[in-house]
Design a protein around this motif. Structure first.
Motif, PDB file in Angstrom:
ATOM      1  N   ILE A 219       0.876  -1.164   0.000  1.00  0.00           N
ATOM      2  CA  ILE A 219       0.000   0.000   0.000  1.00  0.00           C
ATOM      3  C   ILE A 219       0.913   1.213   0.000  1.00  0.00           C
ATOM      4  CG2 ILE A 219      -1.677   1.350   1.320  1.00  0.00           C
ATOM      5  CD1 ILE A 219      -2.694  -1.344   2.461  1.00  0.00           C
ATOM      6  N   LEU A 220       0.676   2.113  -0.927  1.00  0.00           N
ATOM      7  CA  LEU A 220       1.391   3.382  -0.978  1.00  0.00           C
ATOM      8  C   LEU A 220       0.390   4.443  -0.563  1.00  0.00           C
ATOM      9  CD1 LEU A 220       3.110   2.866  -4.435  1.00  0.00           C
ATOM     10  CD2 LEU A 220       4.071   2.418  -2.179  1.00  0.00           C
TER      11      LEU A 220
ATOM     12  N   ALA B 288       4.458   6.819   1.914  1.00  0.00           N
ATOM     13  CA  ALA B 288       4.840   5.715   2.791  1.00  0.00           C
ATOM     14  C   ALA B 288       4.603   4.407   2.045  1.00  0.00           C
ATOM     15  CB  ALA B 288       4.011   5.741   4.067  1.00  0.00           C
ATOM     16  N   ILE B 289       5.524   3.471   2.204  1.00  0.00           N
ATOM     17  CA  ILE B 289       5.327   2.112   1.703  1.00  0.00           C
ATOM     18  C   ILE B 289       4.901   1.267   2.900  1.00  0.00           C
ATOM     19  CG2 ILE B 289       6.346   0.090   0.599  1.00  0.00           C
ATOM     20  CD1 ILE B 289       8.567   1.909  -0.482  1.00  0.00           C
ATOM     21  N   ILE B 290       3.740   0.648   2.785  1.00  0.00           N
ATOM     22  CA  ILE B 290       3.193  -0.184   3.849  1.00  0.00           C
ATOM     23  C   ILE B 290       3.050  -1.613   3.326  1.00  0.00           C
ATOM     24  CG2 ILE B 290       1.236  -0.520   5.424  1.00  0.00           C
ATOM     25  CD1 ILE B 290       2.805   2.157   5.832  1.00  0.00           C
TER      26      ILE B 290
ATOM     27  N   TRP C 105       9.784   4.618   2.044  1.00  0.00           N
ATOM     28  CA  TRP C 105       9.009   5.520   1.204  1.00  0.00           C
ATOM     29  C   TRP C 105       9.347   5.307  -0.260  1.00  0.00           C
ATOM     30  CZ3 TRP C 105      12.214   8.360  -1.704  1.00  0.00           C
ATOM     31  CH2 TRP C 105      13.413   8.832  -1.162  1.00  0.00           C
ATOM     32  N   SER C 106       8.429   5.776  -1.092  1.00  0.00           N
ATOM     33  CA  SER C 106       8.589   5.707  -2.536  1.00  0.00           C
ATOM     34  C   SER C 106       7.752   6.823  -3.137  1.00  0.00           C
ATOM     35  CB  SER C 106       8.108   4.350  -3.058  1.00  0.00           C
ATOM     36  OG  SER C 106       8.323   4.221  -4.448  1.00  0.00           O
ATOM     37  N   GLY C 107       7.901   7.057  -4.424  1.00  0.00           N
ATOM     38  CA  GLY C 107       7.001   7.978  -5.082  1.00  0.00           C
ATOM     39  C   GLY C 107       7.683   9.062  -5.875  1.00  0.00           C
TER      40      GLY C 107
ATOM     41  N   TRP D  29      15.134  -5.006   1.901  1.00  0.00           N
ATOM     42  CA  TRP D  29      15.961  -4.958   0.695  1.00  0.00           C
ATOM     43  C   TRP D  29      15.935  -6.299  -0.029  1.00  0.00           C
ATOM     44  CZ3 TRP D  29      21.236  -2.384   2.382  1.00  0.00           C
ATOM     45  CH2 TRP D  29      20.994  -1.057   2.749  1.00  0.00           C
ATOM     46  N   GLY D  30      16.165  -6.248  -1.327  1.00  0.00           N
ATOM     47  CA  GLY D  30      16.381  -7.451  -2.127  1.00  0.00           C
ATOM     48  C   GLY D  30      15.125  -8.269  -2.399  1.00  0.00           C
ATOM     49  N   LYS D  31      13.951  -7.682  -2.204  1.00  0.00           N
ATOM     50  CA  LYS D  31      12.704  -8.432  -2.390  1.00  0.00           C
ATOM     51  C   LYS D  31      11.834  -7.839  -3.487  1.00  0.00           C
ATOM     52  CE  LYS D  31      12.929 -10.012   2.303  1.00  0.00           C
ATOM     53  NZ  LYS D  31      12.719  -9.682   3.665  1.00  0.00           N
ATOM     54  N   GLY D  32      12.368  -6.880  -4.229  1.00  0.00           N
ATOM     55  CA  GLY D  32      11.633  -6.292  -5.341  1.00  0.00           C
ATOM     56  C   GLY D  32      10.666  -5.180  -4.966  1.00  0.00           C
ATOM     57  N   TYR D  33      10.705  -4.712  -3.716  1.00  0.00           N
ATOM     58  CA  TYR D  33       9.763  -3.676  -3.292  1.00  0.00           C
ATOM     59  C   TYR D  33      10.054  -2.323  -3.932  1.00  0.00           C
ATOM     60  CZ  TYR D  33       8.316  -6.981   0.353  1.00  0.00           C
ATOM     61  OH  TYR D  33       7.859  -8.081   1.034  1.00  0.00           O
ATOM     62  N   ALA D  34      11.315  -1.998  -4.131  1.00  0.00           N
ATOM     63  CA  ALA D  34      11.655  -0.728  -4.790  1.00  0.00           C
ATOM     64  C   ALA D  34      11.099  -0.716  -6.208  1.00  0.00           C
ATOM     65  CB  ALA D  34      13.165  -0.510  -4.791  1.00  0.00           C
ATOM     66  N   THR D  35      11.272  -1.819  -6.913  1.00  0.00           N
ATOM     67  CA  THR D  35      10.752  -1.919  -8.277  1.00  0.00           C
ATOM     68  C   THR D  35       9.230  -1.860  -8.293  1.00  0.00           C
ATOM     69  OG1 THR D  35      12.680  -3.223  -8.951  1.00  0.00           O
ATOM     70  CG2 THR D  35      10.726  -3.353 -10.352  1.00  0.00           C
ATOM     71  N   GLU D  36       8.594  -2.616  -7.424  1.00  0.00           N
ATOM     72  CA  GLU D  36       7.131  -2.656  -7.377  1.00  0.00           C
ATOM     73  C   GLU D  36       6.541  -1.284  -7.057  1.00  0.00           C
ATOM     74  OE1 GLU D  36       3.695  -5.054  -4.841  1.00  0.00           O
ATOM     75  OE2 GLU D  36       5.675  -5.977  -5.083  1.00  0.00           O
ATOM     76  N   SER D  37       7.087  -0.619  -6.055  1.00  0.00           N
ATOM     77  CA  SER D  37       6.571   0.699  -5.687  1.00  0.00           C
ATOM     78  C   SER D  37       6.941   1.741  -6.747  1.00  0.00           C
ATOM     79  CB  SER D  37       7.089   1.116  -4.316  1.00  0.00           C
ATOM     80  OG  SER D  37       8.491   1.302  -4.322  1.00  0.00           O
TER      81      SER D  37
END
Length: 176
Positions: A11-12, A67-69, A79-81, A108-116
């Motif tokens: 959730i962003l 916020a990244i939740i 955070w992202s955006g 880290w290392g789970k693809g969350y940066a890419t997904e968000s």
């Protein structure tokens, strides 16, 4: 200002003052700041100032980091955006929109940066109708380099950021 975007695992949403503990965990970690000029924060008051600055960006520009939740747990991950940058002349640009992210180390290392990041780019192009987005990473940050390429940005060039004495990479994506 309210934001709510859902991806498969995330959730962003808008940053809130209640995110203080998570923001402090994020920005006080020297490993998180390894490729950000090695300047981790030392107090929760500094975290509060960061959150308040983002809240001000929502009001002034209608956008700012989210916020990244973690969807399954409700845990603050970082955070992202999109951000409208006016703070620095960055590689010849004084005002530009960028996509960025920062995650607490255990995520880290789970693809969350890419997904968000993909969700942020989608928002920038389909909701804000921006013509282009930029991003930067420190030259040695291979994980962030890879994430930006997966998000769809293309590497443009390396440059030296005089104000913070950093060697950075510059990226761009155009709205198609």
């Amino acid at each position: 200002m309210k934001f709510h975007i859902e991806t498969e695992r995330l959730i962003l949403r808008e940053l809130r003052l209640t995110d203080l503990e998570g923001m402090f965990e994020l920005d006080s970690d020297p490993e998180v700041h390894r490729f950000l000029g090695n300047k981790p924060i030392k107090t929760k008051e500094e975290s509060q100032i960061i959150i308040e600055k983002v809240l001000g960006q929502y009001e002034e520009y209608g956008i700012g980091r989210w916020a990244i939740i973690e969807k399954n747990t409700g845990v603050f991950m970082g955070w992202s955006g999109i951000k409208f940058n006016t703070d620095y002349n960055m590689n010849g640009f004084e005002q530009y929109y960028d996509v960025g992210y920062r995650l607490i180390k255990r995520f880290w290392g789970k693809g969350y940066a890419t997904e968000s990041g993909k969700a942020a780019v989608d928002y920038a192009f389909n909701i804000l109708n921006l013509p282009e987005l930029f991003a930067t990473t420190e030259i040695g940050n291979q994980a962030s380099h890879n994430a930006l390429l997966k998000i769809g940005l293309r590497y443009i060039e390396d440059f030296y950021f005089e104000e913070q004495q950093l060697n950075l990479r510059w990226y761009k994506i155009d709205n198609r």
